[in-house]
Design a protein around this motif. Structure first.
Motif, mmCIF file in Angstrom:
data_model
loop_
_atom_site.group_PDB
_atom_site.id
_atom_site.type_symbol
_atom_site.label_atom_id
_atom_site.label_comp_id
_atom_site.label_asym_id
_atom_site.label_seq_id
_atom_site.Cartn_x
_atom_site.Cartn_y
_atom_site.Cartn_z
ATOM 1 N N ILE A 53 0.839 -1.196 0.000
ATOM 2 C CA ILE A 53 0.000 0.000 0.000
ATOM 3 C C ILE A 53 0.870 1.241 0.000
ATOM 4 O O ILE A 53 1.851 1.330 0.753
ATOM 5 N N ALA A 54 0.522 2.214 -0.839
ATOM 6 C CA ALA A 54 1.148 3.535 -0.808
ATOM 7 C C ALA A 54 0.148 4.524 -0.235
ATOM 8 O O ALA A 54 -1.042 4.480 -0.568
ATOM 9 N N ALA A 55 0.618 5.410 0.624
ATOM 10 C CA ALA A 55 -0.230 6.455 1.197
ATOM 11 C C ALA A 55 0.389 7.809 0.886
ATOM 12 O O ALA A 55 1.558 8.058 1.209
ATOM 13 N N ILE A 56 -0.389 8.663 0.227
ATOM 14 C CA ILE A 56 0.078 10.007 -0.123
ATOM 15 C C ILE A 56 -0.858 11.035 0.497
ATOM 16 O O ILE A 56 -2.077 10.951 0.355
ATOM 17 N N TYR A 57 -0.283 11.980 1.199
ATOM 18 C CA TYR A 57 -1.045 12.964 1.973
ATOM 19 C C TYR A 57 -0.606 14.380 1.618
ATOM 20 O O TYR A 57 0.521 14.609 1.194
ATOM 21 N N ASP A 58 -1.513 15.323 1.839
ATOM 22 C CA ASP A 58 -1.164 16.750 1.837
ATOM 23 C C ASP A 58 -0.413 17.157 0.563
ATOM 24 O O ASP A 58 0.708 17.655 0.609
ATOM 25 N N PHE A 103 -6.569 4.729 8.222
ATOM 26 C CA PHE A 103 -6.037 5.921 7.582
ATOM 27 C C PHE A 103 -6.980 7.086 7.867
ATOM 28 O O PHE A 103 -8.172 7.029 7.550
ATOM 29 N N VAL A 104 -6.462 8.141 8.471
ATOM 30 C CA VAL A 104 -7.224 9.361 8.740
ATOM 31 C C VAL A 104 -6.356 10.546 8.323
ATOM 32 O O VAL A 104 -5.158 10.404 8.097
ATOM 33 N N HIS A 105 -6.973 11.718 8.247
ATOM 34 C CA HIS A 105 -6.179 12.896 7.884
ATOM 35 C C HIS A 105 -5.498 13.506 9.101
ATOM 36 O O HIS A 105 -4.276 13.664 9.125
ATOM 37 N N VAL A 139 -9.438 9.845 1.380
ATOM 38 C CA VAL A 139 -9.829 10.247 2.726
ATOM 39 C C VAL A 139 -9.971 11.772 2.738
ATOM 40 O O VAL A 139 -9.151 12.488 2.151
ATOM 41 N N MET A 140 -10.974 12.265 3.426
ATOM 42 C CA MET A 140 -11.241 13.695 3.485
ATOM 43 C C MET A 140 -10.207 14.409 4.352
ATOM 44 O O MET A 140 -9.994 14.053 5.508
ATOM 45 N N GLY A 141 -9.589 15.446 3.791
ATOM 46 C CA GLY A 141 -8.742 16.340 4.572
ATOM 47 C C GLY A 141 -9.522 17.575 4.965
ATOM 48 O O GLY A 141 -10.565 17.887 4.379
ATOM 49 N N ASN A 142 -9.018 18.301 5.945
ATOM 50 C CA ASN A 142 -9.749 19.487 6.391
ATOM 51 C C ASN A 142 -9.883 20.523 5.275
ATOM 52 O O ASN A 142 -10.932 21.166 5.132
ATOM 53 N N SER A 143 -8.852 20.680 4.427
ATOM 54 C CA SER A 143 -8.968 21.686 3.373
ATOM 55 C C SER A 143 -9.906 21.227 2.261
ATOM 56 O O SER A 143 -10.589 22.060 1.644
ATOM 57 N N ASP A 144 -9.982 19.918 2.006
ATOM 58 C CA ASP A 144 -10.974 19.404 1.046
ATOM 59 C C ASP A 144 -12.381 19.760 1.533
ATOM 60 O O ASP A 144 -13.217 20.248 0.773
ATOM 61 N N ILE A 195 -3.753 4.979 -1.127
ATOM 62 C CA ILE A 195 -4.618 5.755 -0.254
ATOM 63 C C ILE A 195 -4.204 7.211 -0.348
ATOM 64 O O ILE A 195 -3.039 7.546 -0.123
ATOM 65 N N VAL A 196 -5.144 8.075 -0.688
ATOM 66 C CA VAL A 196 -4.883 9.514 -0.749
ATOM 67 C C VAL A 196 -5.506 10.123 0.507
ATOM 68 O O VAL A 196 -6.720 10.113 0.678
ATOM 69 N N GLY A 197 -4.641 10.657 1.370
ATOM 70 C CA GLY A 197 -5.078 11.016 2.717
ATOM 71 C C GLY A 197 -5.537 12.437 2.929
ATOM 72 O O GLY A 197 -5.515 12.935 4.060
ATOM 73 N N GLY A 198 -5.946 13.113 1.866
ATOM 74 C CA GLY A 198 -6.573 14.416 2.056
ATOM 75 C C GLY A 198 -5.677 15.612 1.799
ATOM 76 O O GLY A 198 -4.465 15.509 1.652
ATOM 77 N N ASP A 199 -6.319 16.794 1.737
ATOM 78 C CA ASP A 199 -5.688 18.072 1.413
ATOM 79 C C ASP A 199 -5.037 17.999 0.033
ATOM 80 O O ASP A 199 -3.828 18.148 -0.142
ATOM 81 N N ILE A 200 -5.905 17.790 -0.933
ATOM 82 C CA ILE A 200 -5.486 17.595 -2.324
ATOM 83 C C ILE A 200 -5.307 18.923 -3.055
ATOM 84 O O ILE A 200 -4.245 19.213 -3.607
ATOM 85 N N ALA A 201 -6.360 19.730 -3.069
ATOM 86 C CA ALA A 201 -6.433 20.857 -3.999
ATOM 87 C C ALA A 201 -5.926 22.175 -3.441
ATOM 88 O O ALA A 201 -5.473 23.033 -4.197
ATOM 89 N N TRP A 202 -6.005 22.372 -2.140
ATOM 90 C CA TRP A 202 -5.706 23.679 -1.544
ATOM 91 C C TRP A 202 -4.248 24.040 -1.786
ATOM 92 O O TRP A 202 -3.341 23.499 -1.154
#
Length: 231
Positions: free
Chosen positions: A3-8, A116-118, A60-65, A32-39
């Motif tokens: 598994i690969a996890a990419i965040y922020d 996995f959480v943000h 996974v939902m990030g706070n900025s998403d 797994i994409v752990g959120g804060d994608i677009a900001w």
């Protein structure tokens, strides 16, 4: 299972491309994409790249998403903060379909004995930092059944063992601290490896400055010279 996890990712297209190139070569089983994608300064390019993988990757939902989506649904009467200003820039760059997709992510994602959480298992804005006192972290994770918790949000990689649980921060792909590269995580049943992928930060900064994004100078400076934060 690998598994690969990419965040922020934070709207840094060059950093995302560099990491995905490595991931695709390694032929991982799940991403797994752990959120804060677009900001950030390049929301359209980043979202288009990941939207093409919406049926393959787990998000996974990030706070900025969440905050971008909430501002899209109920626009503020006036823009008061940097966060709201960048939110609005992102909203203007994305289609309604992409924004609805951004708002559809789940709070967490489970894989066997890994959660996995943000931010933390309680909140997408609650930070588990490299130096957060163990007793405070114990309160955040007390209701978590899984033995490993993967998080992000603070942009600094670490591994900690607290209350018999592995707490792993994957770091940040696009607005990394401490390391001049794109940070992420690769794991299997035997090993959890914190990765840092080098990419052309000067080219990334140059392309960021060519955008019309608010605060693009600050984003470019951060990419060129990641701040050293924490202990």
């Amino acid at each position: 299972m690998k598994i690969a996890a990419i965040y922020d990712i934070h709207g840094n297209f060059r950093a995302l491309e560099a990491v995905l190139h490595v991931i695709e070569k390694e032929k991982v089983d799940k991403v797994i994409v752990g959120g804060d994608i677009a900001w950030g300064p390049q929301p359209r390019q980043v979202v288009e790249r990941l939207y093409a993988k919406k049926d393959e990757y787990h998000f996974v939902m990030g706070n900025s998403d969440r905050e971008i989506y909430e501002q899209y649904k109920i626009p503020p009467r006036a823009i008061h903060t940097m966060a709201e200003e960048v939110n609005q820039w992102c909203i203007e760059q994305l289609s309604d379909e992409q924004l609805e997709w951004l708002g559809s992510f789940g709070f967490s994602h489970g894989e066997e004995d890994v959660l996995f959480v943000h931010g933390s298992p309680r909140s997408d804005v609650e930070a588990i930092r490299i130096d957060t006192p163990a007793n405070e972290v114990e309160q955040m994770i007390s209701k978590t059944k899984q033995s490993t918790i993967v998080c992000g949000h603070t942009h600094i990689q670490f591994k900690r063992m607290i209350a018999s649980k592995n707490i792993i921060n994957a770091g940040s792909v696009g607005l990394q601290s401490r390391l001049r590269g794109a940070c992420w995580l690769c794991m299997n049943s035997k090993e959890i490896e914190l990765r840092m992928t080098e990419y052309d930060v000067e080219l990334a900064a140059k392309e960021i400055l060519q955008e019309n994004a608010p605060h693009k100078e600050e984003f470019a400076a951060h990419v060129r010279n990641p701040p050293f934060q924490g202990p």
